[in-house]
Design a protein around this motif. Structure first.
Motif, PDB file in Angstrom:
ATOM      1  N   LYS A 133       0.832  -1.204   0.000  1.00  0.00           N
ATOM      2  CA  LYS A 133       0.000   0.000   0.000  1.00  0.00           C
ATOM      3  C   LYS A 133       0.867   1.254   0.000  1.00  0.00           C
ATOM      4  CE  LYS A 133      -3.669   2.354   2.482  1.00  0.00           C
ATOM      5  NZ  LYS A 133      -4.052   2.804   3.773  1.00  0.00           N
ATOM      6  N   PHE A 134       1.936   1.245   0.758  1.00  0.00           N
ATOM      7  CA  PHE A 134       2.839   2.396   0.812  1.00  0.00           C
ATOM      8  C   PHE A 134       3.357   2.743  -0.583  1.00  0.00           C
ATOM      9  CE2 PHE A 134       7.242   3.917   0.901  1.00  0.00           C
ATOM     10  CZ  PHE A 134       7.065   5.141   1.538  1.00  0.00           C
ATOM     11  N   TYR A 135       3.897   1.738  -1.294  1.00  0.00           N
ATOM     12  CA  TYR A 135       4.465   1.988  -2.616  1.00  0.00           C
ATOM     13  C   TYR A 135       3.387   2.391  -3.629  1.00  0.00           C
ATOM     14  CZ  TYR A 135       9.087   0.382  -1.247  1.00  0.00           C
ATOM     15  OH  TYR A 135      10.321   0.276  -0.644  1.00  0.00           O
ATOM     16  N   ILE A 136       2.263   1.691  -3.604  1.00  0.00           N
ATOM     17  CA  ILE A 136       1.176   2.001  -4.541  1.00  0.00           C
ATOM     18  C   ILE A 136       0.663   3.419  -4.309  1.00  0.00           C
ATOM     19  CG2 ILE A 136      -1.280   1.499  -4.949  1.00  0.00           C
ATOM     20  CD1 ILE A 136       0.296  -0.367  -6.563  1.00  0.00           C
ATOM     21  N   GLU A 137       0.417   3.781  -3.048  1.00  0.00           N
ATOM     22  CA  GLU A 137      -0.083   5.125  -2.750  1.00  0.00           C
ATOM     23  C   GLU A 137       0.929   6.196  -3.120  1.00  0.00           C
ATOM     24  OE1 GLU A 137      -1.287   5.207   1.375  1.00  0.00           O
ATOM     25  OE2 GLU A 137      -3.352   4.760   0.826  1.00  0.00           O
ATOM     26  N   MET A 138       2.186   5.941  -2.852  1.00  0.00           N
ATOM     27  CA  MET A 138       3.226   6.921  -3.154  1.00  0.00           C
ATOM     28  C   MET A 138       3.292   7.183  -4.657  1.00  0.00           C
ATOM     29  SD  MET A 138       5.445   8.931  -1.765  1.00  0.00           S
ATOM     30  CE  MET A 138       5.713   8.274  -0.145  1.00  0.00           C
ATOM     31  N   VAL A 139       3.315   6.136  -5.448  1.00  0.00           N
ATOM     32  CA  VAL A 139       3.400   6.298  -6.904  1.00  0.00           C
ATOM     33  C   VAL A 139       2.117   6.944  -7.437  1.00  0.00           C
ATOM     34  CG1 VAL A 139       3.505   5.039  -9.102  1.00  0.00           C
ATOM     35  CG2 VAL A 139       5.114   4.492  -7.269  1.00  0.00           C
ATOM     36  N   ASP A 140       0.960   6.512  -6.962  1.00  0.00           N
ATOM     37  CA  ASP A 140      -0.307   7.102  -7.396  1.00  0.00           C
ATOM     38  C   ASP A 140      -0.337   8.601  -7.076  1.00  0.00           C
ATOM     39  OD1 ASP A 140      -3.024   7.213  -8.356  1.00  0.00           O
ATOM     40  OD2 ASP A 140      -3.698   7.115  -6.271  1.00  0.00           O
ATOM     41  N   ASP A 141       0.041   8.955  -5.865  1.00  0.00           N
ATOM     42  CA  ASP A 141       0.050  10.365  -5.464  1.00  0.00           C
ATOM     43  C   ASP A 141       1.027  11.178  -6.313  1.00  0.00           C
ATOM     44  OD1 ASP A 141      -1.826   9.811  -3.526  1.00  0.00           O
ATOM     45  OD2 ASP A 141      -0.414   9.875  -1.844  1.00  0.00           O
ATOM     46  N   LYS A 142       2.207  10.639  -6.551  1.00  0.00           N
ATOM     47  CA  LYS A 142       3.217  11.363  -7.329  1.00  0.00           C
ATOM     48  C   LYS A 142       2.767  11.551  -8.783  1.00  0.00           C
ATOM     49  CE  LYS A 142       7.326  10.294  -4.628  1.00  0.00           C
ATOM     50  NZ  LYS A 142       8.386  11.269  -4.843  1.00  0.00           N
TER      51      LYS A 142
END
Length: 182
Positions: A96-105
């Protein structure tokens, strides 16, 4: 030194962005279910053994054991179950951390583009339009571009997303692994 993704990797990420958003929702749902569902250990053991099938003719175990050895075995199984649930939760949180970070960026970079750049990327990558169809759609929106101009807008848009998002190679690899794309 931190290594950031290339133009080509940015393009791949943008292509699979809708899938990334779907995976993000899916992981959030899994975590919600783990947090909300407080399965009885007996039921958890039963589902681990039988699966999600309901065997109506088969009585479910009662979980009452009268001997010390049996109680110790059940305590060990309950500890293993709690550990299994915790490990699953931790793995999901990392994803979730990686997915959210990339989605947000990606979202931050996309918002910084001009309307025409956003439209070109959306039509070409997410709606899978040909360049001729992209140009027709842009004309309807009162943007009159040649194919070459539209391709330059696409390239500049992806370069801007790449420059703003600062997505690391590690993030990229983790997310692309989740998406299932090489």
């Amino acid at each position: 030194m931190t290594e950031y993704i290339s133009y080509m990797q940015t393009e791949k990420l943008f292509q699979v962005w809708p899938t990334i958003q779907g995976i993000k929702e899916s992981i959030e749902k899994e975590l919600e279910l783990i947090d909300q569902t407080q399965l009885e250990e007996d039921e958890y053991i039963y589902t681990k053994i039988v699966g999600n099938k309901e065997l109506s003719d088969m009585p479910k175990p009662s979980g009452n054991i009268s001997d010390t050895t049996g109680n110790m075995a059940v305590a060990d199984i309950k500890r293993i179950i709690r550990k299994d649930i915790q490990e699953t939760r931790e793995r999901l949180l990392e994803k979730k951390f990686y997915i959210e970070m990339v989605d947000d960026k990606l979202n931050i970079g996309f918002k910084r583009l001009s309307k025409v750049q956003q439209r070109v990327l959306t039509l070409f990558y997410h709606e899978n339009k040909t360049w001729a169809e992209v140009l027709d759609e842009l004309k309807q929106d009162k943007y009159y571009l040649s194919k070459h101009q539209a391709q330059i807008k696409r390239r500049h848009a992806l370069e801007k997303i790449q420059q703003i998002s600062k997505i690391t190679v590690e993030m990229y690899e983790c997310v692309m692994d989740l998406v299932g794309v090489d």
